[in-house]
Design an enzyme around this catalytic site. Sequence first.
Site, PDB file in Angstrom:
ATOM      1  CB  CYS A   1     -36.204  57.675  14.268  1.00 54.70           C
ATOM      2  SG  CYS A   1     -37.790  56.994  15.290  1.00 54.70           S
TER       3      CYS A   1
ATOM      4  CB  CYS B   1     -43.598  56.459  12.400  1.00 57.28           C
ATOM      5  SG  CYS B   1     -42.323  56.915  11.352  1.00 57.28           S
TER       6      CYS B   1
HETATM    7 FE1  FES Z   1     -39.244  58.308  14.576  1.00 55.89          FE
HETATM    8 FE2  FES Z   1     -41.301  58.765  13.127  1.00 55.89          FE
HETATM    9  S1  FES Z   1     -39.329  59.226  12.606  1.00 55.89           S
HETATM   10  S2  FES Z   1     -41.194  57.906  15.057  1.00 55.89           S
END
Ligand code: FES
Length: 144
Positions: A33, A103
């Site tokens: 992400c 995450c």
């Molecule tokens: Fe990036 Fe959770 S979506 S750390």
Amino acid sequence: MYSEKVMDHFEHPRNVGEIENASGTGTVGNPKCGDIMRIYLDIDENQVIRDCKFKTYGCGAAVATSSMATEMVKGKTIQEAMKVTNKAVAEALDGLPPVKMHCSLLAEEAIHAALWDYAKKNGITIEGLSEPKDNIDEEDEEEY
Ligand code: FES
């Protein structure tokens, strides 16, 4: 979708901030992400973690896991802190949705990176700790 504990730590995160002249700092990124996490550790002469703070550009789950992880490592020795895995943190939060498990890796990896920094500065070896990567390895996630 999120447990009450996750929501509590997300809305009232513990230990946000930085530590000046920290004994060790670690910054890691999540390639999934692009989010970033930084952890600061204050470690005393008996190798006990006196204080721990974090900063993140991560999502809610990253905030909640870091908040919980920093609470869990405080007061622990560096060896005990090695046992605070992302799994242990997720369990302490009463679980995370599977898509959010990646995450929770940010907190664990950032703590390891900060411990590595501390070990390097002090010329010591911490059992089970290896050199951190800039980015969390995707392979780590496959366990979930
Ligand atoms: Fe990036 Fe959770 S979506 S750390």
